[in-house]
Design an enzyme around this catalytic site. Structure first.
Site, PDB file in Angstrom:
ATOM      1  N   HIS A  77       0.877  -1.182   0.000  1.00  0.00           N
ATOM      2  CA  HIS A  77       0.000   0.000   0.000  1.00  0.00           C
ATOM      3  C   HIS A  77       0.916   1.235   0.000  1.00  0.00           C
ATOM      4  CE1 HIS A  77      -3.538   2.329   0.637  1.00  0.00           C
ATOM      5  NE2 HIS A  77      -3.904   1.949   1.845  1.00  0.00           N
ATOM      6  N   HIS A 104      -2.205  -2.121  -9.749  1.00  0.00           N
ATOM      7  CA  HIS A 104      -3.235  -1.559  -8.869  1.00  0.00           C
ATOM      8  C   HIS A 104      -4.467  -2.428  -8.943  1.00  0.00           C
ATOM      9  CE1 HIS A 104      -5.851   1.397  -6.976  1.00  0.00           C
ATOM     10  NE2 HIS A 104      -4.745   1.936  -6.531  1.00  0.00           N
ATOM     11  N   ASP A 134       2.749   5.617  -6.446  1.00  0.00           N
ATOM     12  CA  ASP A 134       3.985   5.496  -5.680  1.00  0.00           C
ATOM     13  C   ASP A 134       5.231   5.385  -6.550  1.00  0.00           C
ATOM     14  OD1 ASP A 134       2.864   5.527  -3.079  1.00  0.00           O
ATOM     15  OD2 ASP A 134       2.090   3.523  -3.423  1.00  0.00           O
TER      16      ASP A 134
END
Ligand code: CMC
Length: 437
Positions: free
Chosen positions: A268, A307, A363
């Site tokens: 995450h 994702h 990210d």
């Protein structure tokens, strides 16, 4: 009211059922009606990791993962990132509408009046080792705030709730900055409320002996944009934790600490720190193809890629790439960008990634820009948690205000032993651990 009916035929009994279908969803509880007889407790839906289960109705954030669309309260993320400040977006997410000038002025004033931490919180932080991970300190300090504000337990009181939301949004940058100063052994810097939300954060991180901190406007704007992009992302792992913990009517400080704990994992929000480690390990552009081969062989995942919802380019990653260019004009180019660009290029042309629809996520590039802004990698996930606190609190409010929500309590499909008699210790034979699974 149901829009349509879904007809289900149970081949075990030849019975048919009509289940109401609304907004493309059946109610899992309706499956209970499908049973073979009075002894049968009915069909349940089995959905490990919630791959296809909506746990709530929400009007906060919209994602179309196939098209790569993200909107807060209906507004496209691209427009918000271009035109708003972070606190303006925070107001939007928490209140449902963009603020007027007066509303924004009052909101900013309100948040600024909650930026200080109780002195006791400082001494609490001082107890951590100098090399404690900032995310661990951040999570623990959030939970510790619960002891300072016991009235926060009145979660059904809207005024009490409002106050805790302002406190949390005001204090998270201060906690984050203190964890950073702590790890460097520097004295904590008090908030400066003349500054904007992000400028003040930079002040608390980096002011040394100068009487007034002057933030570079390009860098503070870039940080504001990063905060906007991270503010909410509907029912992700940490939002789901916030709702689940909050559903027991635990106070928002411990619930936010739990959500932050979920965020800290490498799959995450912890992925941004892992991306930097990965780029360091790769070291140079020419080593990218060999690294990709190891990912494809299943040795490890490509961090910052993939994702659950986006099966297209994450729109946040695109904006971060753009913001990185602005930052690099002020800071000089981060050489890791070249490795990341090469990694993206090679991956996006590779059948393994194409077939699985794996694209860079938020990210992938955020760490590179954070590093250029002067942050150490172990602070990256804390930087994610500051703005995401707004999203968690909005999800928490949404859950408490939803008359359909109750304490979260999933079902299980029991796979263990049927009832068996106790065996005295002298008669027990050693069995392999986990034999019951
Ligand atoms: N590298 C290599 N293969 C991958 C990756 C990756 N990053 N992500 C998914 N896959 C493969 C996975 O092995 C599986 O392959 P197969 O079908 O052969 O078994 C397939 O793609 C489907 O993946 P999944 O594991 O079923 O996907 P998921 O929805 O359960 O997981 C994810 C989503 C984000 C946890 C995962 O893509 C991942 O671990 N990515 C790396 C960590 C990361 O960047 N996390 C940040 C997510 S975005 C921001 C946030 O949530 O905070």
């Amino acid at each position: 009211m149901a829009d349509e009916l879904l007809k289900i035929v149970d081949q075990r009994t030849n019975s048919s059922y009509e289940l109401p279908l609304s907004k493309g969803a059946i109610r899992a509880a309706d499956l209970k009606k499908i049973k073979t007889g009075p002894e049968d407790s009915g069909v349940v839906s089995y959905d490990p990791a919630f791959l296809n289960t909506a746990a709530c109705q929400s009007s906060i954030t919209f994602i179309d993962g196939d098209k790569g669309i993200l909107r807060y309260r209906g507004y496209p993320i691209e427009q918000l990132a271009e035109k708003c400040t972070f606190l303006e977006v925070a107001y939007l997410i928490l209140h449902g509408e963009l603020p007027t000038e007066t509303q924004l002025e009052n909101w900013v004033k309100d948040i600024k009046s909650h930026t200080m931490l109780h002195e006791k919180t400082k001494s609490f932080l001082e107890g951590f080792n100098h090399d404690a991970h900032p995310m661990g300190m951040f999570i623990s300090t959030l939970a510790a705030l619960s002891t300072l504000y016991p009235e926060a337990r009145k979660v059904r009181d809207p005024e009490v709730r409002k106050l805790q939301i302002r406190r949390l949004v005001g204090k998270v940058p201060t906690i984050a900055a203190y964890t950073y100063r702590h790890s460097l052994g520097f004295p904590y810097v008090y908030p400066d409320n003349d500054l904007s939300y992000t400028e003040n954060f930079m002040n608390m991180l980096w002011r040394m002996v100068e009487p007034k901190y002057q933030a570079n406007p390009v860098l503070s704007r870039a940080l504001d944009i990063l905060f906007i992009l991270h503010a909410d992302h509907e029912q992700n792992c940490s939002a789901n934790v916030m709702r689940a913990v909050g559903s027991s009517e635990a106070d928002p400080y411990v619930a936010t600490a739990a959500a932050a704990a979920a965020l800290s994992g490498p799959l995450h929000g912890g992925a941004n720190e892992e991306v930097l480690k990965m780029l360091d390990e790769i070291g140079s552009k020419d080593r990218v193809p060999a690294y990709i081969e190891r990912v494809k062989a299943g040795q490890f995942k490509l961090m910052g890629f993939g994702h659950r919802i986006y099966k297209n380019y994450d729109p946040r990653a695109r904006i971060i790439k753009w913001a990185a260019d602005q930052v690099f004009v002020a800071t000089g180019r981060n050489p890791k960008l070249d490795i990341a660009l090469e990694l993206e290029k090679v991956a996006l042309e590779d059948e393994y990634f194409i077939k699985r629809k794996l694209y860079p996520n938020v990210d992938f590039y955020s760490g590179i820009i954070y590093q250029a802004l002067g942050f150490k990698p172990d602070l990256f996930t804390v930087l994610f948690a500051i703005p995401r606190t707004v999203g968690w609190l909005a999800q928490w409010q949404d859950m408490l205000d939803d008359p359909e929500q109750k304490i979260a309590r999933p079902r299980q499909i029991y796979t263990g032993y049927a009832a068996r008699d106790f065996v005295p210790i002298e008669k027990r034979a050693a069995r392999p651990v986990g034999a019951a699974r």
